[in-house]
Write a protein that holds these residues in place. Structure first.
Motif, PDB file in Angstrom:
ATOM      1  N   ARG A 180      -9.931   4.940  14.880  1.00  0.00           N
ATOM      2  CA  ARG A 180     -11.487   4.260  14.548  1.00  0.00           C
ATOM      3  C   ARG A 180     -11.587   3.200  15.568  1.00  0.00           C
ATOM      4  O   ARG A 180     -10.459   2.291  15.389  1.00  0.00           O
ATOM      5  CB  ARG A 180     -11.492   4.008  13.280  1.00  0.00           C
ATOM      6  CG  ARG A 180     -12.785   3.507  12.862  1.00  0.00           C
ATOM      7  CD  ARG A 180     -12.714   3.226  11.245  1.00  0.00           C
ATOM      8  NE  ARG A 180     -11.899   2.094  10.955  1.00  0.00           N
ATOM      9  CZ  ARG A 180     -12.291   0.802  11.164  1.00  0.00           C
ATOM     10  NH1 ARG A 180     -13.549   0.442  11.583  1.00  0.00           N
ATOM     11  NH2 ARG A 180     -11.547  -0.045  11.039  1.00  0.00           N
ATOM     12  N   THR A 217     -13.431  -0.278  -8.409  1.00  0.00           N
ATOM     13  CA  THR A 217     -12.857   0.693  -7.360  1.00  0.00           C
ATOM     14  C   THR A 217     -11.449   0.308  -6.968  1.00  0.00           C
ATOM     15  O   THR A 217     -10.909   1.518  -6.670  1.00  0.00           O
ATOM     16  CB  THR A 217     -13.665   0.426  -6.309  1.00  0.00           C
ATOM     17  OG1 THR A 217     -15.317   0.511  -6.715  1.00  0.00           O
ATOM     18  CG2 THR A 217     -13.572   0.880  -4.974  1.00  0.00           C
ATOM     19  N   LEU A 262       0.686  -1.077  -0.051  1.00  0.00           N
ATOM     20  CA  LEU A 262       0.033   0.002  -0.139  1.00  0.00           C
ATOM     21  C   LEU A 262       0.904   1.126   0.092  1.00  0.00           C
ATOM     22  O   LEU A 262       0.564   2.389  -0.635  1.00  0.00           O
ATOM     23  CB  LEU A 262      -1.046  -0.081   1.154  1.00  0.00           C
ATOM     24  CG  LEU A 262      -2.158  -0.880   1.152  1.00  0.00           C
ATOM     25  CD1 LEU A 262      -2.944  -0.917   2.482  1.00  0.00           C
ATOM     26  CD2 LEU A 262      -2.971  -0.605   0.362  1.00  0.00           C
ATOM     27  N   PHE A 277     -16.681  11.255   1.834  1.00  0.00           N
ATOM     28  CA  PHE A 277     -16.849  11.573   3.113  1.00  0.00           C
ATOM     29  C   PHE A 277     -16.114  13.113   3.167  1.00  0.00           C
ATOM     30  O   PHE A 277     -15.469  13.486   2.308  1.00  0.00           O
ATOM     31  CB  PHE A 277     -15.932  10.679   4.187  1.00  0.00           C
ATOM     32  CG  PHE A 277     -14.643  10.591   3.913  1.00  0.00           C
ATOM     33  CD1 PHE A 277     -14.217   9.616   3.166  1.00  0.00           C
ATOM     34  CD2 PHE A 277     -13.566  11.332   4.374  1.00  0.00           C
ATOM     35  CE1 PHE A 277     -13.027   9.111   2.873  1.00  0.00           C
ATOM     36  CE2 PHE A 277     -12.447  10.870   4.071  1.00  0.00           C
ATOM     37  CZ  PHE A 277     -12.021   9.803   3.326  1.00  0.00           C
ATOM     38  N   GLN A 317     -11.878  -0.336   1.739  1.00  0.00           N
ATOM     39  CA  GLN A 317     -11.350   0.006   0.405  1.00  0.00           C
ATOM     40  C   GLN A 317      -9.799  -0.544   0.287  1.00  0.00           C
ATOM     41  O   GLN A 317      -9.304  -1.053  -0.291  1.00  0.00           O
ATOM     42  CB  GLN A 317     -11.477   1.225   0.015  1.00  0.00           C
ATOM     43  CG  GLN A 317     -13.081   1.471  -0.503  1.00  0.00           C
ATOM     44  CD  GLN A 317     -13.385   3.139  -0.716  1.00  0.00           C
ATOM     45  OE1 GLN A 317     -12.423   3.959  -0.488  1.00  0.00           O
ATOM     46  NE2 GLN A 317     -14.472   3.342  -1.407  1.00  0.00           N
ATOM     47  N   LEU A 318      -9.155   0.147   1.391  1.00  0.00           N
ATOM     48  CA  LEU A 318      -7.621  -0.283   1.569  1.00  0.00           C
ATOM     49  C   LEU A 318      -7.248  -1.671   1.951  1.00  0.00           C
ATOM     50  O   LEU A 318      -6.430  -2.196   1.300  1.00  0.00           O
ATOM     51  CB  LEU A 318      -7.014   0.936   2.536  1.00  0.00           C
ATOM     52  CG  LEU A 318      -7.018   2.230   2.314  1.00  0.00           C
ATOM     53  CD1 LEU A 318      -6.466   3.047   3.440  1.00  0.00           C
ATOM     54  CD2 LEU A 318      -5.951   2.351   1.302  1.00  0.00           C
ATOM     55  N   TYR A 321      -5.806   4.921   8.252  1.00  0.00           N
ATOM     56  CA  TYR A 321      -6.796   4.054   7.838  1.00  0.00           C
ATOM     57  C   TYR A 321      -6.789   2.758   7.573  1.00  0.00           C
ATOM     58  O   TYR A 321      -7.835   1.947   7.550  1.00  0.00           O
ATOM     59  CB  TYR A 321      -7.549   4.940   6.780  1.00  0.00           C
ATOM     60  CG  TYR A 321      -8.059   6.410   7.173  1.00  0.00           C
ATOM     61  CD1 TYR A 321      -9.222   6.523   7.962  1.00  0.00           C
ATOM     62  CD2 TYR A 321      -7.324   7.641   6.607  1.00  0.00           C
ATOM     63  CE1 TYR A 321      -9.421   8.138   8.228  1.00  0.00           C
ATOM     64  CE2 TYR A 321      -7.472   8.976   6.970  1.00  0.00           C
ATOM     65  CZ  TYR A 321      -8.829   8.963   7.967  1.00  0.00           C
ATOM     66  OH  TYR A 321      -9.243  10.088   8.175  1.00  0.00           O
ATOM     67  N   TYR A 322      -5.603   2.271   7.301  1.00  0.00           N
ATOM     68  CA  TYR A 322      -5.348   0.718   7.172  1.00  0.00           C
ATOM     69  C   TYR A 322      -5.154   0.218   8.345  1.00  0.00           C
ATOM     70  O   TYR A 322      -5.589  -0.776   8.939  1.00  0.00           O
ATOM     71  CB  TYR A 322      -4.398   0.476   6.040  1.00  0.00           C
ATOM     72  CG  TYR A 322      -4.228  -0.950   5.833  1.00  0.00           C
ATOM     73  CD1 TYR A 322      -5.330  -1.756   5.232  1.00  0.00           C
ATOM     74  CD2 TYR A 322      -2.998  -1.537   6.456  1.00  0.00           C
ATOM     75  CE1 TYR A 322      -4.812  -2.975   5.221  1.00  0.00           C
ATOM     76  CE2 TYR A 322      -2.927  -2.840   6.006  1.00  0.00           C
ATOM     77  CZ  TYR A 322      -3.873  -3.631   5.506  1.00  0.00           C
ATOM     78  OH  TYR A 322      -3.619  -5.134   5.183  1.00  0.00           O
ATOM     79  N   ASP A 376      -5.121   1.989  11.501  1.00  0.00           N
ATOM     80  CA  ASP A 376      -6.034   2.159  12.284  1.00  0.00           C
ATOM     81  C   ASP A 376      -5.256   2.725  13.397  1.00  0.00           C
ATOM     82  O   ASP A 376      -5.652   2.581  14.639  1.00  0.00           O
ATOM     83  CB  ASP A 376      -6.908   1.040  12.979  1.00  0.00           C
ATOM     84  CG  ASP A 376      -8.121   1.047  12.012  1.00  0.00           C
ATOM     85  OD1 ASP A 376      -8.481   1.742  11.239  1.00  0.00           O
ATOM     86  OD2 ASP A 376      -8.948  -0.076  12.124  1.00  0.00           O
ATOM     87  N   VAL A 414     -14.171   7.820  -2.223  1.00  0.00           N
ATOM     88  CA  VAL A 414     -14.245   8.307  -0.651  1.00  0.00           C
ATOM     89  C   VAL A 414     -15.149   9.531  -0.405  1.00  0.00           C
ATOM     90  O   VAL A 414     -14.858  10.590  -0.203  1.00  0.00           O
ATOM     91  CB  VAL A 414     -12.917   8.733  -0.103  1.00  0.00           C
ATOM     92  CG1 VAL A 414     -12.164   7.385   0.191  1.00  0.00           C
ATOM     93  CG2 VAL A 414     -11.975   9.521  -1.170  1.00  0.00           C
ATOM     94  N   LEU A 439      -8.552   3.337  -6.756  1.00  0.00           N
ATOM     95  CA  LEU A 439      -8.012   3.674  -5.462  1.00  0.00           C
ATOM     96  C   LEU A 439      -6.414   3.618  -5.634  1.00  0.00           C
ATOM     97  O   LEU A 439      -5.744   4.327  -5.026  1.00  0.00           O
ATOM     98  CB  LEU A 439      -8.575   2.663  -4.348  1.00  0.00           C
ATOM     99  CG  LEU A 439      -7.773   2.979  -2.999  1.00  0.00           C
ATOM    100  CD1 LEU A 439      -8.230   4.648  -2.589  1.00  0.00           C
ATOM    101  CD2 LEU A 439      -8.426   2.027  -1.998  1.00  0.00           C
ATOM    102  N   LEU A 450     -13.018   3.593   3.709  1.00  0.00           N
ATOM    103  CA  LEU A 450     -11.725   4.067   3.204  1.00  0.00           C
ATOM    104  C   LEU A 450     -10.947   2.681   3.694  1.00  0.00           C
ATOM    105  O   LEU A 450     -10.156   2.347   2.967  1.00  0.00           O
ATOM    106  CB  LEU A 450     -11.185   5.339   3.601  1.00  0.00           C
ATOM    107  CG  LEU A 450      -9.775   5.561   3.163  1.00  0.00           C
ATOM    108  CD1 LEU A 450      -9.526   5.475   1.781  1.00  0.00           C
ATOM    109  CD2 LEU A 450      -9.435   6.899   3.544  1.00  0.00           C
ATOM    110  N   HIS A 451     -11.241   2.503   5.007  1.00  0.00           N
ATOM    111  CA  HIS A 451     -10.471   1.314   5.681  1.00  0.00           C
ATOM    112  C   HIS A 451     -10.914   0.277   4.955  1.00  0.00           C
ATOM    113  O   HIS A 451      -9.939  -0.571   4.672  1.00  0.00           O
ATOM    114  CB  HIS A 451     -10.999   1.208   7.157  1.00  0.00           C
ATOM    115  CG  HIS A 451     -10.259   0.180   7.786  1.00  0.00           C
ATOM    116  ND1 HIS A 451      -9.021  -0.031   8.219  1.00  0.00           N
ATOM    117  CD2 HIS A 451     -10.869  -1.146   8.133  1.00  0.00           C
ATOM    118  CE1 HIS A 451      -8.836  -1.143   8.596  1.00  0.00           C
ATOM    119  NE2 HIS A 451      -9.972  -2.009   8.878  1.00  0.00           N
TER     120      HIS A 451
END
Lengths: 178, 462
Positions: free
Chosen positions: A177, A102, A23, A166, B11-12, A125-126, A128, A164, A106, B8-9
């Motif tokens: 999160r 998608t 990533l 948001f 999707q990643l 976001y991955y 967390d 995204v 991305l 987003l989480h």
């Protein structure tokens, strides 16, 4: 003994680390190199790291350090596939159900971010992590993390608004999160 | 409802799951990392940085002393009229330049055979002896520099840079202020002498007389024209010029041509060319002597080791050239005048003897040629070839210090490479010390790193 411990940890966790590295850099071979570099650094101080009680955190931080170092070493952003800045050639996701499109969109959008922006997005976001944790891993201030997240999300929304949808304003509570 | 960060989480995560299988197995990667743990990454910049750091240290060591980084205040502030040292010693192996460690004023200028002349160089250079404590300092002298003169107050030294003349030579006059180490060079001036030979100060120290040969304004085959130039001692700009002069001094505001008074005079750090002006500015004293030289046979062997030198004579002439007195300097085999004070003429004399020559600076009665007092003793020499082998020679005295008539016992200089004085001077500038120690530490660390890296690479290749 240490060698056995090291091998066990690597065998158990390398797949996850490779995903994080992938990533970060968007390339499978480079991801393996990043992880391997991080593993070599970790192995050098394995005794001390295991005594600290959280070897995985050390490896993860080493991966990010290797990623940033690699970027600094080359003194340029990784190639961006020569795409125009308006993102008009990114594959458009027609809806949440179109998973392949998608993911392609991305992936292309991530490739357009700076290495640091990708790093904060992946960590935040991955993986967390909270913003202070992200700041600790990257060795920067919390304010820098917040601004990088804000810029990264804004850029993502510009490149692929349908992915995204948001509010680009980041979470200012500093909490992860849950 | 799924929130945006959740999306987003996810999707990643979906994207991360697309990662193809690794080329190497996890176990193999672990083994490779474990095996490579003792091999530090190759750092090509380390030896380069080490070399650069070493170069920086050398550069700093070379530049710092002359750049003023280590320059402090004069060791002894001037008080009263100053004093002549009762003894002069040979300068030590390591003596600071006056630009590195200033002195307020000089009593004597010495000529030596070879001294430290810069950070990494040795050679012949004048050494000043302080009139306030007898400290020794080397002047920043270069090959070919000549025509040195000390200002009456002993605070400034003037000389000519650029080698002795010729049509192709372009010289320039410089003035060094001892208390600051500041060197002022003659500005470019079409009226300046193209090939200056010597300098002389006016009594009040505001003017400098420079004589030399002008090759610029004469025909190429004319051989140049002797001129005397009066310079402002502060700016070194030409104030006036007199043509047809050989050698000049200033009497009041007048420039006096000495060509008719002294013939065959030479300039530079050579004994036998000095002229002393009487305090009343009406008389001049010179030491004259005939030196025949050694006698050699047809095989080139010196058959007479003592050069047949005539007894030196002190000749006092009027400024018009008339001989007033002419007296032999008894008990001297060689002599030169240094200055003329209220009590008499200061003469540096080298005593008679074979292997026990005792040089000294004497105060001589100009009327009788008899020594009135010994002002300064020089180190005894055991060489018969006096004119070339005496070390050190006294070549100039500060007129005001001589006029004050005081002498003082001064300790021998204790400088040297490993002397406490040298160490104390080295540590006297905190900024320079910090820079040098910091760079030295960097060098040590980098060299150590380079060694470790090289060793690790070698081990890895095995």
């Amino acid at each position: 003994m240490e060698s056995l411990d090291f091998r066990e940890v690597v065998v158990a966790r390398r797949a996850a680390w490779l995903r994080v590295a992938w990533l970060l850099c968007g390339d499978a071979a480079t991801a393996e190199d990043l992880v391997q570099t991080a593993l070599e650094r970790t192995a050098r101080h394995w005794g001390r790291i295991t005594r600290s009680g959280d070897p995985e955190a050390y490896v993860r931080r080493a991966i990010y350090s290797a990623h940033v170092s690699r970027w600094r070493w080359h003194r340029s952003r990784p190639p961006e596939s020569g795409l125009p800045d308006d993102g008009s050639d990114l594959p458009a996701a027609r809806g949440p159900e179109d998973d392949v499109t998608t993911r392609l969109a991305l992936r292309a959008a991530l490739a357009r971010l700076t290495p640091k922006q990708r790093a904060v997005l992946v960590l935040r976001y991955y993986e967390d992590l909270t913003e202070p944790q992200v700041a600790q891993v990257l060795g920067v201030g919390v304010g820098t993390v917040k601004s990088q997240v804000r810029h990264a999300l804004r850029r993502l929304r510009e490149l692929a608004p349908e992915l995204v949808d948001f509010d680009p304003q980041p979470d200012l509570t500093g909490g992860g999160r849950s | 409802m799924t929130t945006a960060p959740h999306r987003l989480h996810e999707q990643l995560q979906d994207l991360a799951d697309e990662l193809p299988g690794p080329r190497t197995s996890h176990a193999a990667a672990a083994q490779a990392a474990w095996t490579a743990r003792r091999r530090p990454p190759r750092r090509a910049w380390v030896p380069v940085a080490a070399v650069c750091a070493v170069a920086a240290v050398l550069l700093l060591v070379a530049v710092a002393p002359t750049s003023g980084l280590r320059r402090g205040a004069p060791v002894s502030p001037a008080s009263g009229s100053g004093a002549l040292p009762v003894r002069v010693f040979a300068p030590p192996s390591w003596t600071p330049l006056v630009t590195e460690a200033p002195v307020e004023r000089a009593a004597y200028v010495l000529a030596t055979r070879e001294v430290r002349r810069g950070p990494f160089s040795r050679g012949i250079a004048p050494v000043v002896v302080s009139a306030d404590g007898g400290a020794y300092r080397v002047l920043p002298w270069h090959e070919g520099d000549h025509g040195l003169s000390l200002s009456p107050d002993g605070r400034r030294v003037a000389w000519v840079q650029g080698g002795f003349g010729g049509p192709e030579t372009r010289t320039r006059v410089v003035v060094l202020t001892l208390a600051t180490g500041r060197l002022v060079a003659q500005p470019d001036d079409a009226r300046a002498p193209s090939s200056a030979e010597g300098t002389s100060w006016s009594d009040d120290g505001t003017r400098l007389v420079v004589w030399g040969v002008d090759y610029v304004s004469t025909a190429p085959d004319a051989g140049g024209k002797g001129n005397a130039y009066v310079l402002d001692a502060r700016t070194l700009r030409v104030v006036s010029m007199k043509e047809g002069f050989g050698r000049a001094v200033m009497v009041g505001q007048q420039v006096l041509d000495l060509t008719s008074v002294v013939t065959g005079a030479r300039t530079g750090l050579v004994l036998g060319d000095a002229i002393a002006m009487a305090p009343d500015a009406g008389r001049l004293a010179v030491a004259t002597q005939t030196q025949v030289g050694s006698t050699w046979d047809s095989q080139g062997t010196r058959v007479q080791e003592i050069p047949p030198i005539a007894v030196p004579r002190l000749v006092v002439r009027s400024t018009g050239g008339r001989v007033v007195t002419d007296r032999a300097l008894a008990d001297a085999v060689y002599a030169d005048v240094l200055g003329w004070g209220p009590r008499g003429v200061a003469v540096v004399a080298y005593g008679a003897g074979w292997r026990d020559v005792a040089p000294r600076v004497e105060l001589v009665d100009p009327a009788t040629g008899r020594a009135l007092a010994t002002l300064t003793e020089l180190p005894p020499v055991n060489e018969p070839d006096l004119a070339v082998d005496i070390d050190p020679q006294v070549v100039a005295v500060a007129a005001d210090v001589l006029a004050g008539g005081r002498t003082a016992a001064t300790p021998p200089p204790r400088w040297g490479w490993w002397s406490v004085e040298h160490l104390r001077w080295w540590l006297s500038a905190p900024l320079a010390v910090a820079l040098e120690l910091g760079l030295a530490l960097a060098v040590v660390l980098l060299v150590r790193l380079a060694v470790v890296t090289a060793r690790a690479d070698r081990d890895a290749r095995r």
